[in-house]
Design a protein around this motif. Structure first.
Motif, PDB file in Angstrom:
ATOM      1  N   UNK A 339      -3.211  13.124   4.241  1.00  0.00           N
ATOM      2  CA  UNK A 339      -3.007  14.214   3.286  1.00  0.00           C
ATOM      3  C   UNK A 339      -1.529  14.601   3.209  1.00  0.00           C
ATOM      4  N   UNK A 340      -0.660  13.709   3.642  1.00  0.00           N
ATOM      5  CA  UNK A 340       0.778  13.900   3.482  1.00  0.00           C
ATOM      6  C   UNK A 340       1.238  12.897   2.434  1.00  0.00           C
ATOM      7  N   UNK A 341       1.709  13.409   1.313  1.00  0.00           N
ATOM      8  CA  UNK A 341       2.066  12.514   0.210  1.00  0.00           C
ATOM      9  C   UNK A 341       3.491  12.792  -0.227  1.00  0.00           C
ATOM     10  N   UNK A 346       3.583   9.237  -4.878  1.00  0.00           N
ATOM     11  CA  UNK A 346       2.816   9.663  -6.054  1.00  0.00           C
ATOM     12  C   UNK A 346       3.340   8.962  -7.309  1.00  0.00           C
ATOM     13  N   UNK A 347       4.658   8.947  -7.479  1.00  0.00           N
ATOM     14  CA  UNK A 347       5.256   8.421  -8.709  1.00  0.00           C
ATOM     15  C   UNK A 347       5.005   6.924  -8.899  1.00  0.00           C
ATOM     16  N   UNK A 348       4.772   6.218  -7.806  1.00  0.00           N
ATOM     17  CA  UNK A 348       4.509   4.784  -7.925  1.00  0.00           C
ATOM     18  C   UNK A 348       3.189   4.503  -8.635  1.00  0.00           C
ATOM     19  N   UNK A 536      -7.588   6.719 -12.789  1.00  0.00           N
ATOM     20  CA  UNK A 536      -8.652   5.971 -12.129  1.00  0.00           C
ATOM     21  C   UNK A 536      -8.639   6.288 -10.628  1.00  0.00           C
ATOM     22  N   UNK A 537      -9.798   6.278 -10.031  1.00  0.00           N
ATOM     23  CA  UNK A 537      -9.906   6.584  -8.599  1.00  0.00           C
ATOM     24  C   UNK A 537      -9.049   5.641  -7.759  1.00  0.00           C
ATOM     25  N   UNK A 538      -8.937   4.401  -8.199  1.00  0.00           N
ATOM     26  CA  UNK A 538      -8.170   3.418  -7.426  1.00  0.00           C
ATOM     27  C   UNK A 538      -6.699   3.841  -7.296  1.00  0.00           C
ATOM     28  N   UNK A 539      -6.190   4.573  -8.298  1.00  0.00           N
ATOM     29  CA  UNK A 539      -4.801   5.023  -8.225  1.00  0.00           C
ATOM     30  C   UNK A 539      -4.617   6.051  -7.108  1.00  0.00           C
ATOM     31  N   UNK A 540      -5.592   6.936  -6.962  1.00  0.00           N
ATOM     32  CA  UNK A 540      -5.554   7.906  -5.866  1.00  0.00           C
ATOM     33  C   UNK A 540      -5.658   7.180  -4.531  1.00  0.00           C
ATOM     34  N   UNK A 541      -6.528   6.185  -4.458  1.00  0.00           N
ATOM     35  CA  UNK A 541      -6.695   5.413  -3.229  1.00  0.00           C
ATOM     36  C   UNK A 541      -5.401   4.684  -2.863  1.00  0.00           C
ATOM     37  N   UNK A 542      -4.694   4.192  -3.882  1.00  0.00           N
ATOM     38  CA  UNK A 542      -3.442   3.481  -3.632  1.00  0.00           C
ATOM     39  C   UNK A 542      -2.373   4.409  -3.062  1.00  0.00           C
ATOM     40  N   UNK A 543      -2.336   5.656  -3.548  1.00  0.00           N
ATOM     41  CA  UNK A 543      -1.374   6.629  -3.025  1.00  0.00           C
ATOM     42  C   UNK A 543      -1.650   6.888  -1.553  1.00  0.00           C
ATOM     43  N   UNK A 548      -0.473   5.770   4.296  1.00  0.00           N
ATOM     44  CA  UNK A 548      -1.011   5.292   5.570  1.00  0.00           C
ATOM     45  C   UNK A 548      -0.170   4.144   6.112  1.00  0.00           C
ATOM     46  N   UNK A 549       0.192   3.195   5.234  1.00  0.00           N
ATOM     47  CA  UNK A 549       1.019   2.057   5.639  1.00  0.00           C
ATOM     48  C   UNK A 549       2.385   2.536   6.104  1.00  0.00           C
ATOM     49  N   UNK A 550       2.955   3.496   5.354  1.00  0.00           N
ATOM     50  CA  UNK A 550       4.278   4.030   5.712  1.00  0.00           C
ATOM     51  C   UNK A 550       4.238   4.704   7.079  1.00  0.00           C
ATOM     52  N   UNK A 551       3.159   5.441   7.340  1.00  0.00           N
ATOM     53  CA  UNK A 551       3.021   6.128   8.627  1.00  0.00           C
ATOM     54  C   UNK A 551       2.906   5.120   9.763  1.00  0.00           C
TER      55      UNK A 551
END
Length: 673
Positions: A339-341, A346-348, A536-543, A548-551
């Protein structure tokens, strides 16, 4: 709201220059941008000023970790912030930095004025000091066990476990988060601002309509407790401005940070000859000055800052507006919970206007936390912007293109409805002015419902089948486009990019608020192009996945050693004094998960060393063994005691750690070559 053009300066709280912008930052930055865009649409002269808060211990520490000068760090961050802000359609007139010549000159001048007036005093205080890093420690760099509940690894001012607040001296087993050393108390002479000198003036100012009622009520509590002297200096090492006539004293970041508002405007004036700092900041200036901030920095802005301005003979702000914090799916922003964005993450995936609109539907002039419920976010954007607003234009434009060569009619089919929409604009303007964006958005979408209802009732798709009713179709669709245009005027502060596309579609100059009073008739428009896409939901999932990957990468970078990061020479290596040592005592360290305390015999002296080999050895296995140690390593004060060297060991970790053992015949104190 006056029809007279106003001269307005608006600032937002300066983001700290030690990291990237995240969605929590964007709440206030977007709120301020929407307000400024609205004021400019009203025809007012409005300047939006901001910049990086660029001083303090955290920035110094971050620069050390990156092995770059702090000046380079803050400039890199400033440029990154500017890119994020521009891509979020936040149109600032100047984004400066507090680490600037303008700010240093202003800070020194203001300090000297208060010094001359007797508002600043000096006295000796005791502070926590890291003997290894040789620096005084802010509360955030001290951890220990909570004195109330015993929770470990709590910060020096409050416990996240039980909520207790305390001073750093109350912590049990405190240690420096920078070195692990146990802090000691050390005296230092500091400068203090006598805030109580302005008690009466501040009480009058805070009750004169400059603050939200919630804030004024909170300040009353602070007045009742008594205003305390404010420590405005820090000891070296510190990244900031040196105090005049001092060698190792610096201005505390919170002294020069708000002065940065004036400095940023001063910097703006260097490229805008028609703007002068005194037009806004001189004592009797008729201009309006507004600060928008987060609720966590109220004390600095609503008490310290007005007092600093009063004594320096500057004007005080017209008003200060505070907003609440951001939560995501009802939780504080957290990297571990996804939940840290960051703004860039987001812009990607998504258009910035979707978040701008969603924030607008949540923001009011009260200090209330707002939540991004990601499911609601998707539904709200898809329903309001795509299903209601854009739908009006797409429904009408197709008939205008097919039957009327993209030409608008010379009349409206329902002038009373047009007038209702126009009149509503006055009420919406008041809501914008008062920062009631959520109410404005609600009223705009209510009008969008009425526009769609009008088209549904008139059924142009049915009338178009009858050639004798084509004038009716033309007037109805022209009416629909005009209602859409009014809605675009009202949404333009929130959706500036869409507004540009609509202005191009309608073949008109940039929309102003006053354009609402005159319909658009006999106008050739352009073929309609899609203005918004459904989320699309997939866009939220991608964010979420991106964060997660960055963390995980950040964690890996912290825990995984990097070989060949920085080369040393053979001369550097020759400085290391390796000696044979005999372990004459070994024992567990209470409270330490990885350490054993070793007592080492070097032949002519004994040393105490704390070694991180507990996972591989029991103390009794080590007593009597010979090993190799670094004998000329500087002593390190740890929270368990002083470590006077380092035992050499190798292995991947866990149980596979092996201390180095010399050949038979070696004796304690021998030099290893």
């Amino acid at each position: 709201m006056s029809d007279k053009s106003r001269n307005i300066l608006v600032t937002y709280a300066l983001p700290y220059a030690n990291g990237s912008l995240h969605l929590g930052h964007m709440v206030g930055l977007i709120q301020t941008d929407i307000w400024v865009r609205f004021l400019k649409m009203q025809g007012h002269r409005c300047i939006y000023i901001c910049g990086c808060d660029s001083h303090g211990t955290p920035i110094m520490i971050q620069a050390e970790k990156l092995n770059i000068p702090p000046e380079v760090l803050v400039e890199n961050i400033r440029k990154e912030h500017q890119k994020d802000l521009a891509d979020f359609l936040i149109e600032m007139d100047n984004y400066h930095t507090t680490h600037s010549k303008e700010n240093q000159e202003l800070a020194e001048t203001i300090f000297k004025k208060h010094l001359a007036q007797g508002n600043i005093t000096k006295r000796v205080i005791k502070q926590a000091y890291d003997p290894e890093k040789q620096m005084f420690l802010p509360d955030r760099y001290i951890k220990g066990e909570c004195p109330r509940c015993g929770a470990k690894d709590q910060y020096g001012d409050s416990c996240e476990s039980c909520g207790a607040t305390y001073s750093t001296t109350d912590l049990k087993n405190p240690y420096s988060t920078l070195s692990g050393a146990k802090p000691i108390e050390k005296e230092s002479e500091h400068y203090f601002f006598k805030l109580n000198n302005y008690n009466q003036a501040l009480q009058a100012w805070t009750r004169a309509g400059h603050l939200q009622e919630q804030v004024a009520n909170k300040l009353d509590e602070w007045f009742q407790d008594g205003l305390r002297d404010w420590d405005i200096s820090r000891d070296a090492p510190y990244f900031g401005f040196k105090i005049p006539n001092e060698e190792n004293k610096y201005f505390y970041v919170w002294l020069d940070a708000p002065i940065g508002y004036i400095a940023s405007l001063k910097n703006f004036c260097t490229t805008h000859a028609n703007v002068h700092v005194n037009d806004y900041w001189e004592k009797d200036s008729p201009a309006e000055v507004y600060h928008l901030i987060g609720k966590d920095i109220l004390y600095f802005h609503a008490l310290f800052w007005p007092a600093i301005l009063m004594g320096a003979e500057y004007r005080t702000p017209t008003a200060i507006f505070a907003h609440g914090f951001l939560t995501i799916d009802g939780q504080k922003m957290s990297k571990s919970r996804g939940t840290f964005i960051k703004a860039r993450s987001y812009l990607k995936e998504l258009h910035p206007e979707y978040l701008r609109y969603y924030f607008a539907t949540k923001l009011s002039n009260r200090i209330e936390d707002i939540d991004i419920n990601l499911e609601d976010f998707v539904l709200r954007v898809n329903s309001d912007l795509v299903g209601k607003f854009v739908n009006i234009a797409s429904r009408c434009a197709s008939f205008l293109e097919k039957h009327f060569n993209n030409m608008l009619s010379s009349q409206l089919s329902e002038i009373n409805l047009f007038n209702e929409f126009t009149k509503a604009g006055d009420d919406i303007a008041v809501k914008y002015e008062n920062l009631e964006f959520n109410q404005a958005a609600r009223q705009i979408m209510s009008l969008a419902d009425k526009a769609n209802q009008y088209i549904d009732e008139k059924k142009p798709w049915a009338s178009a089948k009858d050639p004798t009713r084509h004038q009716e179709v033309w007037d109805v669709c022209t009416m629909g486009i005009n209602l859409f245009r009014l809605l675009m005027i009202y949404l333009k502060p929130i959706l500036p990019d869409t507004a540009k596309k609509v202005e191009n579609f309608l073949n008109i100059s940039p929309l102003t608020w006053q354009d609402k009073n005159v319909p658009l008739l006999n106008q050739m428009i352009k073929p309609f192009q899609p203005l918004a896409q459904r989320i699309e939901k997939r866009q939220i999932d991608m964010i979420k996945e991106t964060e997660t990957i960055a963390t995980e990468k950040t964690a890996a970078a912290i825990t995984t050693p990097t070989l060949d990061k920085q080369h040393i020479t053979i001369d550097d290596f020759a400085k290391i004094d390796l000696r044979i040592a005999k372990i004459i005592r070994a024992e567990h360290v209470e409270g330490a998960d990885k350490l054993l305390r070793l007592e080492l015999d070097l032949g002519n002296e004994t040393r105490q060393v704390f070694a991180g080999i507990k996972s591989a050895y029991q103390p009794e296995q080590l007593v009597g063994r010979l090993t190799v140690m670094v004998a000329n390593l500087a002593p390190r004060q740890m929270r368990f005691g002083v470590s006077e060297g380092m035992v050499l060991a190798a292995g991947p970790g866990g149980k596979d750690i092996w201390i180095l053992s010399p050949d038979e015949g070696a004796k304690p104190g021998d030099k290893v070559k």
